[in-house]
Design an enzyme around this catalytic site. Sequence first.
Site, mmCIF file in Angstrom:
data_model
loop_
_atom_site.group_PDB
_atom_site.id
_atom_site.type_symbol
_atom_site.label_atom_id
_atom_site.label_comp_id
_atom_site.label_asym_id
_atom_site.label_seq_id
_atom_site.Cartn_x
_atom_site.Cartn_y
_atom_site.Cartn_z
ATOM 1 C CB CYS A 145 -42.227 -58.628 -9.762
ATOM 2 S SG CYS A 145 -41.289 -58.543 -8.230
ATOM 3 C CG HIS B 5 -43.908 -54.887 -8.020
ATOM 4 N ND1 HIS B 5 -44.088 -56.201 -8.403
ATOM 5 C CD2 HIS B 5 -44.471 -54.134 -9.002
ATOM 6 C CE1 HIS B 5 -44.730 -56.233 -9.562
ATOM 7 N NE2 HIS B 5 -44.962 -54.985 -9.948
ATOM 8 C CG ASP C 165 -46.377 -53.082 -12.369
ATOM 9 O OD1 ASP C 165 -46.399 -54.302 -12.133
ATOM 10 O OD2 ASP C 165 -46.600 -52.221 -11.495
#
Length: 233
Positions: free
Chosen positions: A95, A170, A185
């Site tokens: 991420c 994250h 995202d």
Amino acid sequence: MDSPRWLPLESNPEVMTKFVSCLGMKPSWQFGDVYGLDPELLSMVPRPVCAVLLLFPVTEKYEAYKQEEEERLKGQGHKVSPDVYFIKQTIGNACGTIGLIHAVANNQFNISFPEPDSPLKKFLEQTAKMTPEERATFLEKDESIRVTHESSAQEGQTEAPSLDEKVNLHFIAFVNVGGQLFELDGRKPFPVVHGKTTEDTFLEDAVEVCKIFMARDPQEVRFTIIALSKDSF
């Protein structure tokens, strides 16, 4: 087949700036910590800011909200500008790199790559017309980005966890595309629009959305905000 896993990237602005520099980005833009959310601390962040990264804990409350948000937006016939570069996350712990790609890819008119064959420039050119899913598959096979990620993940101030360790933090990115504030995202099916923004108000507008994330889990303290700013030196 199991999806690939990378070492997680530390929320360290120096490591991030070095990472994108190693991939060929000119270091006239730098990542830096946002130390607080009040106007005085925000005024200390160098301007202009072209992207904001948020590191946050993935909790049960957040997962429940994410599911509800997805259903609500799908029900509204969610439409996103084709100018937004979005890549899905299919690599475990990637991420941080996905966030950096989102930050750079949606600011290519600001950010320059002095070397024509720089790995990140080539990746963005080759994936420009792909779907978010195709870009994710392409990233899985990109050795130059993977190798740079691995070395960057081991450069932080804390020891990198093992590949198998479950990390529940994250990264997501916020960018301004066409005067709209987008949340990007790779775990979500599409970019999320958070209303209008401008170059001058972008940092404050992105921070307002970050505050909503924090309010959702008021007991949590594991939030980090990092801005991609033009180097003032």
